[in-house]
Write a protein that holds these residues in place. Structure first.
Motif, short mmCIF file in Angstrom:
data_model
loop_
_atom_site.label_atom_id
_atom_site.label_comp_id
_atom_site.label_asym_id
_atom_site.label_seq_id
_atom_site.Cartn_x
_atom_site.Cartn_y
_atom_site.Cartn_z
N ASP A 171 0.85 -1.19 0.00
CA ASP A 171 0.00 0.00 0.00
C ASP A 171 0.89 1.24 0.00
O ASP A 171 1.02 1.95 0.99
CB ASP A 171 -0.91 -0.01 1.23
N ASP A 172 1.52 1.48 -1.15
CA ASP A 172 2.52 2.54 -1.27
C ASP A 172 2.26 3.26 -2.59
O ASP A 172 2.14 2.61 -3.64
CB ASP A 172 3.93 1.94 -1.25
N GLU A 173 2.20 4.58 -2.56
CA GLU A 173 1.86 5.35 -3.75
C GLU A 173 2.92 5.23 -4.86
O GLU A 173 2.65 5.59 -6.00
CB GLU A 173 1.66 6.81 -3.39
N ARG A 174 4.09 4.72 -4.52
CA ARG A 174 5.14 4.61 -5.53
C ARG A 174 4.94 3.41 -6.46
O ARG A 174 5.59 3.32 -7.50
CB ARG A 174 6.52 4.52 -4.84
N ILE A 175 4.05 2.48 -6.07
CA ILE A 175 3.71 1.34 -6.91
C ILE A 175 2.20 1.22 -6.96
O ILE A 175 1.48 2.01 -6.36
CB ILE A 175 4.33 0.02 -6.37
N LYS A 176 1.69 0.22 -7.70
CA LYS A 176 0.26 -0.03 -7.77
C LYS A 176 -0.03 -1.43 -7.23
O LYS A 176 0.50 -2.41 -7.73
CB LYS A 176 -0.24 0.08 -9.22
N TRP A 177 -0.87 -1.48 -6.20
CA TRP A 177 -1.32 -2.76 -5.67
C TRP A 177 -2.73 -3.03 -6.16
O TRP A 177 -3.59 -2.14 -6.13
CB TRP A 177 -1.31 -2.77 -4.15
N ARG A 178 -2.96 -4.24 -6.66
CA ARG A 178 -4.31 -4.64 -7.07
C ARG A 178 -4.65 -5.95 -6.38
O ARG A 178 -3.88 -6.91 -6.42
CB ARG A 178 -4.39 -4.79 -8.58
N GLN A 179 -5.80 -5.97 -5.74
CA GLN A 179 -6.21 -7.17 -5.01
C GLN A 179 -6.45 -8.31 -5.99
O GLN A 179 -7.18 -8.16 -6.98
CB GLN A 179 -7.47 -6.90 -4.19
N SER A 180 -5.84 -9.44 -5.72
CA SER A 180 -5.92 -10.57 -6.64
C SER A 180 -5.76 -11.87 -5.86
O SER A 180 -4.97 -11.95 -4.92
CB SER A 180 -4.82 -10.48 -7.71
N SER A 181 -6.52 -12.88 -6.26
CA SER A 181 -6.46 -14.17 -5.57
C SER A 181 -5.79 -15.26 -6.38
O SER A 181 -5.59 -16.36 -5.90
CB SER A 181 -7.88 -14.63 -5.19
#
Length: 466
Positions: A215-225
């Protein structure tokens, strides 16, 4: 003092060089200060990268000789066969270790030592984390003749499964004392400095075995299973990006991902080109038209996915290409089956409902068939080896969107990188944190990481660099 000056003014030494921190630049600049440097790396792509940097820096051609570690050892062992006893023209498997042992033995001979000492005044060995113990012994023998500096990054030592697990603290540093650690993340300065900072910070956390916050603005996190979440692969992706890579540790998953995207991402092949070699063997063992037909159909199945028929029936007419392919299949039983196969591979690209997702494999098989059709090779196996060797030497042309493993993408850069399902790195038996670091450090502009939660943790890596 600049690292390149530090390298050439000392004796045997080592430089720690994280991904993207200017290692190739430092090596090339160091070579420019030498009378004649020998630069050794582990891949033909690495050789090309070093040569390109030497040209960019206008280092005189005579100042540096660049080769793969394996290639240089092969040349010297074959030049002194009585002492080195090389295993053959092209070693396979464990024969490479015999080659390295033979090279080390040859480097103990006074006449050979004199040749090496007269040829070079500095030896620079790149990607040292990829050396196994037998290569290390050959490097040590070289270092007793000419001052040698090794460059590497323990966090990129992802070939533990192949024996590349030297301990830097107890094995490497006593013979190659650490003189510098590169500190500036040059790879990201012109593209995305904050991404470079995140990757550098993450490297430190991985070394310590700490949790990684996504959870960092320098990268993109996308919830995935799972790895097959198409949203992670495509949402927010720059359609104009020149180079994009999706990275997963398992080759089979990469192939299935390429298939699932209908070829929007292309799976690339390992350097050994195993599937092309299998195609060639099956072709050579075929003795009648039915067998040739099965070999071609097997290749089609592994390279193309057929789109579903349009529900409204509005789709491009494919009757002409199917008729052509039907006629070419019948010609497989004729006097020139390879010529018919060449036509089939060419025609298949034009089928409107077929989507190619292993274009590199398809292209290389086309080239192998062409070698046979034009009489340059008598068997498909011979032709496949010619194509493989040529590709390894001139380098591969990657597709705009690639899906592959950290092992195959190591040393390469991509504008955008997608990790479809980051927890899968923990499914690997070895080097989990190192594999993850190699994957994320391929990105120069953006990094997308898919994961069920906003935190990741990997086992502390096996390294003690300081």
């Amino acid at each position: 003092m600049a690292e390149d000056r530090l390298v050439v003014e000392g004796e045997n030494s080592s430089v720690i060089a994280p991904a993207g921190f200017g290692k190739t630049e430092t090596i090339a600049k160091a070579a420019g200060h030498c009378r004649r440097a020998l630069i050794l790396t582990h891949t033909h792509a690495g050789v090309q990268a070093v040569r390109a940097r030497l040209r960019k820096l206008e280092v005189p051609h005579g100042r540096a000789s660049v080769d793969t570690f394996a290639g240089w050892c092969m040349k010297y062992s074959n030049s002194f066969p009585k002492t080195a006893q090389p295993p053959g023209s092209l070693p396979q498997g464990g024969e490479w270790d015999v080659l390295y042992k033979g090279t080390r033995d040859a480097l103990e001979v006074a006449a050979v030592r004199q040749i090496v000492a007269a040829s070079y005044d500095r030896i620079l060995i790149d990607e040292y984390q990829d050396c196994n113990p037998h290569q290390h012994e050959a490097a040590l023998a070289l270092s007793t003749i000419v001052p040698t500096t090794i460059f590497g990054d323990p966090m990129q030592g992802i070939f533990e499964f192949a024996g590349a697990s030297l301990d830097w603290q107890t094995t490497i540093f006593p013979r190659f004392p650490l003189i510098a650690e590169l500190k500036t993340p040059h790879r990201w300065e012109k593209h995305n400095r904050s991404l470079g900072e995140w990757i550098s910070d993450t490297r430190k956390r991985l070394i310590a075995g700490h949790e990684i916050e996504l959870d960092d603005e320098r990268i993109k996190w996308r919830q995935s299973s799972d790895a097959f979440d198409m949203g992670v692969l495509f949402e927010g992706l720059d359609r104009e990006a020149e180079k994009v890579a999706a990275i997963h540790c398992r080759k089979g998953t990469c192939i299935n991902l390429a298939r699932a995207t209908n070829g929007a991402f292309q799976a690339i092949e390992e350097l050994a080109a195993n599937r092309m070699q299998e195609f060639a063997r099956d072709w050579d063992h075929s003795t009648h038209d039915r067998a040739y037909d099965q070999v071609i159909r097997g290749l089609f199945s592994d390279c193309f996915r057929q789109k579903e028929k349009s529900a409204d029936g509005l789709e491009e007419d494919h009757s002409a290409v199917e008729q052509l392919m039907h006629e070419l299949v019948k010609q497989l039983s004729g006097a020139e089956p390879a010529l018919a196969a060449s036509g089939l591979l060419y025609a298949a690209r034009d089928h409107p409902r077929w989507r190619l997702f292993r274009s590199e494999l398809w292209r290389d098989c086309e080239r192998a068939i062409s070698e046979v059709v034009n009489g340059r090779c008598s068997t498909m196996a011979e032709a496949a080896e010619v194509v493989r060797q040529r590709s390894n030497h001139i380098g591969r042309q990657l597709p705009r969107r690639t899906v592959s493993t950290p092992l195959l993408l190591k040393g390469l850069e991509f504008q955008d990188v997608v990790i479809p399902y980051a927890p899968h790195f923990n499914f690997e038996e070895q080097a989990q944190a190192k594999l993850f670091y190699v994957a994320i450090s391929r990105a120069t502009r953006s990094l997308v990481i898919g994961a069920p939660s906003k935190a990741l943790r990997f086992p502390q890596p096996l390294l003690r660099q300081t």
